[in-house]
Design a protein around this motif. Structure first.
Motif, PDB file in Angstrom:
ATOM      1  N   THR A  39       0.970  -1.335  -0.362  1.00  0.00           N
ATOM      2  CA  THR A  39      -0.062   0.113  -0.055  1.00  0.00           C
ATOM      3  C   THR A  39       0.870   0.926  -0.104  1.00  0.00           C
ATOM      4  O   THR A  39       0.573   2.051  -0.584  1.00  0.00           O
ATOM      5  N   ALA A  40       1.854   0.994   0.549  1.00  0.00           N
ATOM      6  CA  ALA A  40       2.457   2.200   0.838  1.00  0.00           C
ATOM      7  C   ALA A  40       3.160   2.710  -0.739  1.00  0.00           C
ATOM      8  O   ALA A  40       3.680   4.053  -0.836  1.00  0.00           O
ATOM      9  N   THR A  41       4.418   1.406  -0.738  1.00  0.00           N
ATOM     10  CA  THR A  41       4.743   1.642  -2.489  1.00  0.00           C
ATOM     11  C   THR A  41       4.148   2.456  -3.168  1.00  0.00           C
ATOM     12  O   THR A  41       4.123   2.695  -3.981  1.00  0.00           O
ATOM     13  N   TYR A  42       2.588   1.632  -3.314  1.00  0.00           N
ATOM     14  CA  TYR A  42       1.706   2.015  -4.242  1.00  0.00           C
ATOM     15  C   TYR A  42       0.985   3.702  -3.793  1.00  0.00           C
ATOM     16  O   TYR A  42       1.194   4.374  -5.296  1.00  0.00           O
ATOM     17  N   ARG A  43       1.375   3.647  -2.959  1.00  0.00           N
ATOM     18  CA  ARG A  43       0.784   5.233  -2.768  1.00  0.00           C
ATOM     19  C   ARG A  43       2.074   6.677  -3.130  1.00  0.00           C
ATOM     20  O   ARG A  43       1.476   7.555  -2.938  1.00  0.00           O
ATOM     21  N   ILE A  44       2.918   6.354  -2.749  1.00  0.00           N
ATOM     22  CA  ILE A  44       4.243   6.632  -2.704  1.00  0.00           C
ATOM     23  C   ILE A  44       4.465   7.229  -4.389  1.00  0.00           C
ATOM     24  O   ILE A  44       4.609   8.399  -4.336  1.00  0.00           O
ATOM     25  N   TYR A  45       4.552   5.909  -4.688  1.00  0.00           N
ATOM     26  CA  TYR A  45       5.705   5.874  -6.530  1.00  0.00           C
ATOM     27  C   TYR A  45       4.587   5.206  -7.396  1.00  0.00           C
ATOM     28  O   TYR A  45       4.930   5.870  -8.672  1.00  0.00           O
ATOM     29  N   PHE A  46       2.563   5.140  -7.169  1.00  0.00           N
ATOM     30  CA  PHE A  46       1.834   4.827  -8.284  1.00  0.00           C
ATOM     31  C   PHE A  46       0.471   6.244  -8.392  1.00  0.00           C
ATOM     32  O   PHE A  46      -0.003   5.299  -9.241  1.00  0.00           O
ATOM     33  N   HIS A  47       0.220   6.586  -7.203  1.00  0.00           N
ATOM     34  CA  HIS A  47      -0.853   6.596  -7.116  1.00  0.00           C
ATOM     35  C   HIS A  47      -1.022   7.769  -7.970  1.00  0.00           C
ATOM     36  O   HIS A  47       0.164   8.628  -8.585  1.00  0.00           O
ATOM     37  N   PRO A  48      -2.374   8.405  -8.460  1.00  0.00           N
ATOM     38  CA  PRO A  48      -2.171   9.188  -9.614  1.00  0.00           C
ATOM     39  C   PRO A  48      -1.848  10.456  -8.771  1.00  0.00           C
ATOM     40  O   PRO A  48      -1.186  11.845  -9.449  1.00  0.00           O
ATOM     41  N   LEU A  49      -2.106  10.776  -7.509  1.00  0.00           N
ATOM     42  CA  LEU A  49      -1.536  11.561  -6.163  1.00  0.00           C
ATOM     43  C   LEU A  49      -0.039  11.888  -6.412  1.00  0.00           C
ATOM     44  O   LEU A  49       0.056  13.095  -5.800  1.00  0.00           O
ATOM     45  N   VAL A  91      -1.586  16.207   2.154  1.00  0.00           N
ATOM     46  CA  VAL A  91      -2.111  16.492   3.063  1.00  0.00           C
ATOM     47  C   VAL A  91      -2.061  14.919   3.378  1.00  0.00           C
ATOM     48  O   VAL A  91      -2.356  14.747   4.629  1.00  0.00           O
ATOM     49  N   SER A  92      -2.938  13.922   2.449  1.00  0.00           N
ATOM     50  CA  SER A  92      -3.468  12.501   3.218  1.00  0.00           C
ATOM     51  C   SER A  92      -3.282  12.088   1.887  1.00  0.00           C
ATOM     52  O   SER A  92      -3.294  12.798   0.568  1.00  0.00           O
ATOM     53  N   PRO A  93      -3.365  10.705   1.912  1.00  0.00           N
ATOM     54  CA  PRO A  93      -3.275   9.943   0.057  1.00  0.00           C
ATOM     55  C   PRO A  93      -3.737  10.523  -0.482  1.00  0.00           C
ATOM     56  O   PRO A  93      -3.813  10.057  -2.037  1.00  0.00           O
ATOM     57  N   GLU A  94      -5.045  11.270  -0.257  1.00  0.00           N
ATOM     58  CA  GLU A  94      -6.547  11.051  -1.370  1.00  0.00           C
ATOM     59  C   GLU A  94      -6.639  12.826  -0.978  1.00  0.00           C
ATOM     60  O   GLU A  94      -7.602  13.483  -1.896  1.00  0.00           O
ATOM     61  N   GLU A  95      -6.504  13.655  -0.594  1.00  0.00           N
ATOM     62  CA  GLU A  95      -5.841  14.913  -0.684  1.00  0.00           C
ATOM     63  C   GLU A  95      -5.657  16.225  -0.390  1.00  0.00           C
ATOM     64  O   GLU A  95      -3.846  15.868  -0.042  1.00  0.00           O
ATOM     65  N   LEU A  96      -5.846  16.896  -1.878  1.00  0.00           N
ATOM     66  CA  LEU A  96      -4.535  18.079  -1.391  1.00  0.00           C
ATOM     67  C   LEU A  96      -5.074  19.213  -1.282  1.00  0.00           C
ATOM     68  O   LEU A  96      -6.171  20.070  -0.913  1.00  0.00           O
ATOM     69  N   SER A  97      -4.042  19.860  -0.112  1.00  0.00           N
ATOM     70  CA  SER A  97      -4.381  21.444   0.129  1.00  0.00           C
ATOM     71  C   SER A  97      -3.872  22.190  -0.404  1.00  0.00           C
ATOM     72  O   SER A  97      -2.250  22.534  -1.047  1.00  0.00           O
ATOM     73  N   PHE A  98      -4.250  23.869  -1.603  1.00  0.00           N
ATOM     74  CA  PHE A  98      -4.461  24.668  -1.896  1.00  0.00           C
ATOM     75  C   PHE A  98      -3.976  26.077  -1.016  1.00  0.00           C
ATOM     76  O   PHE A  98      -4.943  26.111  -0.197  1.00  0.00           O
ATOM     77  N   ILE A  99      -2.663  27.393  -1.555  1.00  0.00           N
ATOM     78  CA  ILE A  99      -3.187  27.955  -0.907  1.00  0.00           C
ATOM     79  C   ILE A  99      -3.435  29.831  -1.560  1.00  0.00           C
ATOM     80  O   ILE A  99      -2.862  30.552  -1.713  1.00  0.00           O
TER      81      ILE A  99
END
Length: 515
Positions: A39-49, A91-99
């Motif tokens: 799961t960690a490998t996917y989220r860091i290297y292959f996830h859309p974000l 800021v999390s596997p499926e969340e983006l924060s914009f400023i």
């Protein structure tokens, strides 16, 4: 029977060789470890974000974000992440924060027929439902929100506010009167200004929403309904918001919390109070003076107004959204002025030189005072009443936000506190500088458009103009009539946690009548 079954289970367990038990434990641990690594490998290297910057721990798990939310320091957490990683942070596997200021338009901008399928929309599961299941301006789908907004807009228009001006002045003057009475009893008394500001805003909104106040200023104590309300915000919004990130505990805790007798009683008591007040107000019918919400609601054509359930649910919402946030803004500007004496002197001079008496103050005249306006805007930047932001989710077709394509199904948001405290947007971002809003060339490059304390777009706060007028009126009346001194006990008043709203501490001051 139970003891027999347990005995048999114990005997079977005892019959297993110790080696087998350890092998099973090792196998389970190995499976969980492999699952976590995959799961960690996917989220860091292959996830859309994966291309968006942010800490690896946040890419792997929502735990850091959830912990900061639960601990009440999410505003600091997000501020520091943006300071390190830039305008957009994962800021999390499926969340983006914009400023970036343009994120307001891309995330919360006006929806049209041409951009409807590409604009992020609300994550309804995070907004909760009213006790009676009816929609409010906060949680209504677009078609119902548009209908409700058309009904409530006239009640918060400039014309309506002008009609309601005597009501706002009445309670601002009553605040001054009660403060003077407290000083007559004890000139050295330490006054908690947060308490008095809350009394004032709740009395105003009670009168505006139900046609009668809560009498908190008169009785000098919190109404029992208000205490219930404050407790419900922390439990209902903050704790469940943190648990959102963990599906199994979330389902379990929601069930336990919402079925809890104590929690349900608080929710029902809060809502029932609104229902009773609405019933009492509706019995009066429409009044010609046109000074509260229901004069406008009841004036709608047949078939185009609110249902009774929507009246009740929106009334309960207004008593939270139109009170605590306004009192927070006035408390914030009071603290900032007290901790910046030179700015306090400039503002007091502007107010006292503009009016010969407190009775001469009008909302229109106060809105024309440039330094008061600058102080208020700077307060809302440094101490926004709603410091976080309501999340949205990208549609199936995805969205383009600040030049980035975000695939469908991911959460995006702009956190107020982090955006307003960023050196990317404001020079001397952590300093209280009202002059940045009054034309000071040193701050000409500030990205002032990012300041949207009442949100942006079709779902911005319907009562934002009322809030500005009310805050200006209250602080101007107080500063005209009193000289304030901050007590040592409140020197670090601004060091607060956030549980959806600020967890305000007493703001203890010594007051002296100025005239």
């Amino acid at each position: 029977m139970l003891s027999v079954t347990m005995d048999r289970g114990t005997r079977l367990f005892d019959m297993l060789p110790s080696a087998s038990i350890s092998h099973i434990a090792i196998a389970i641990f190995a499976i969980l470890t492999i699952q976590w690594i995959v799961t960690a490998t996917y989220r860091i290297y292959f996830h859309p974000l994966r291309h968006f910057p942010g800490p690896k721990s946040a890419a792997i798990s929502p735990l850091p974000l959830a912990i900061s939310l639960f601990n009440g320091n999410i505003h600091i957490y997000l501020r520091d992440l943006h300071a390190k990683y830039g305008d957009v942070v994962r800021v999390s596997p499926e969340e983006l924060s914009f400023i970036d200021p343009s994120a307001w338009k891309d995330i919360c901008g006006h929806v049209t027929k041409t951009n409807h399928d590409s604009m992020p929309h609300k994550q309804w599961e995070r907004y909760g439902r009213s006790v009676n299941g009816s929609y409010t301006l906060l949680n209504a789908p677009d078609v119902h929100h548009t209908r409700m907004r058309k009904i409530f807009n006239p009640a918060f228009s400039d014309r309506a506010l002008k009609q309601q001006e005597p009501l706002f002045i009445k309670y601002a003057d009553l605040l001054v009167e009660k403060l003077k009475q407290s000083l007559e009893k004890d000139p050295e008394r330490k006054v908690d200004m947060v308490r008095y500001y809350n009394f004032t805003t709740f009395d105003v909104m009670g009168d505006l929403t139900f046609g009668e106040p809560l009498h908190m200023l008169e009785q000098n104590e919190y109404h029992s309904w208000v205490n219930i309300m404050f407790g419900g915000i922390r439990i209902g919004l903050t704790i469940l918001g943190a648990l959102y990130y963990f599906s199994i505990p979330n389902i379990l805790m929601k069930t336990l919390l919402l079925k809890s007798k104590t929690v349900m009683q608080k929710r029902l008591r809060h809502f029932q109070y609104a229902v009773d007040r609405v019933s009492k107000r509706l019995d009066k019918g429409r009044e010609s003076k046109g000074t509260d919400l229901w004069d406008f609601v009841l004036g709608q054509e047949d078939g185009k107004g609110l249902t009774r359930g929507e009246m009740d649910s929106n009334a309960a919402l207004f008593m939270i959204a139109g009170t605590e946030t306004t009192a927070t803004g006035v408390s914030g500007i009071t603290n900032l002025l007290l901790t910046h004496p030179d700015i306090m002197c400039k503002l007091v001079h502007e107010i006292r030189s503009s009016f010969s008496s407190s009775a001469d103050m009008t909302m229109e005249a106060l809105a024309a005072l440039p330094y008061l306006s600058g102080c208020l805007k700077e307060t809302l930047r440094l101490y926004p009443p709603v410091p976080s932001s309501l999340p949205k989710i990208t549609p199936p077709a995805g969205s383009n936000i600040c030049g980035h394509y975000i695939p469908g199904g991911y959460t995006v948001f702009l956190p107020h506190y982090a955006a307003y405290h960023s050196e990317r947007n404001f020079k001397d971002a952590r300093s209280f500088v009202p002059e940045r809003w009054t034309g000071d060339e040193r701050y000409a490059d500030d990205k002032k458009a990012v300041l949207q304390p009442f949100s942006h777009g079709t779902r911005d706060c319907v009562g934002k103009n009322m809030a500005y007028h009310e805050m200006r009126l209250i602080i101007a009346k107080v500063l005209f009539n009193f000289d304030l001194e901050l007590c040592p006990e409140s020197a670090n008043w601004a060091d607060q946690r956030i549980f959806t709203l600020w967890e305000k501490k007493p703001l203890l001051c010594k007051l002296k009548v100025a005239y």
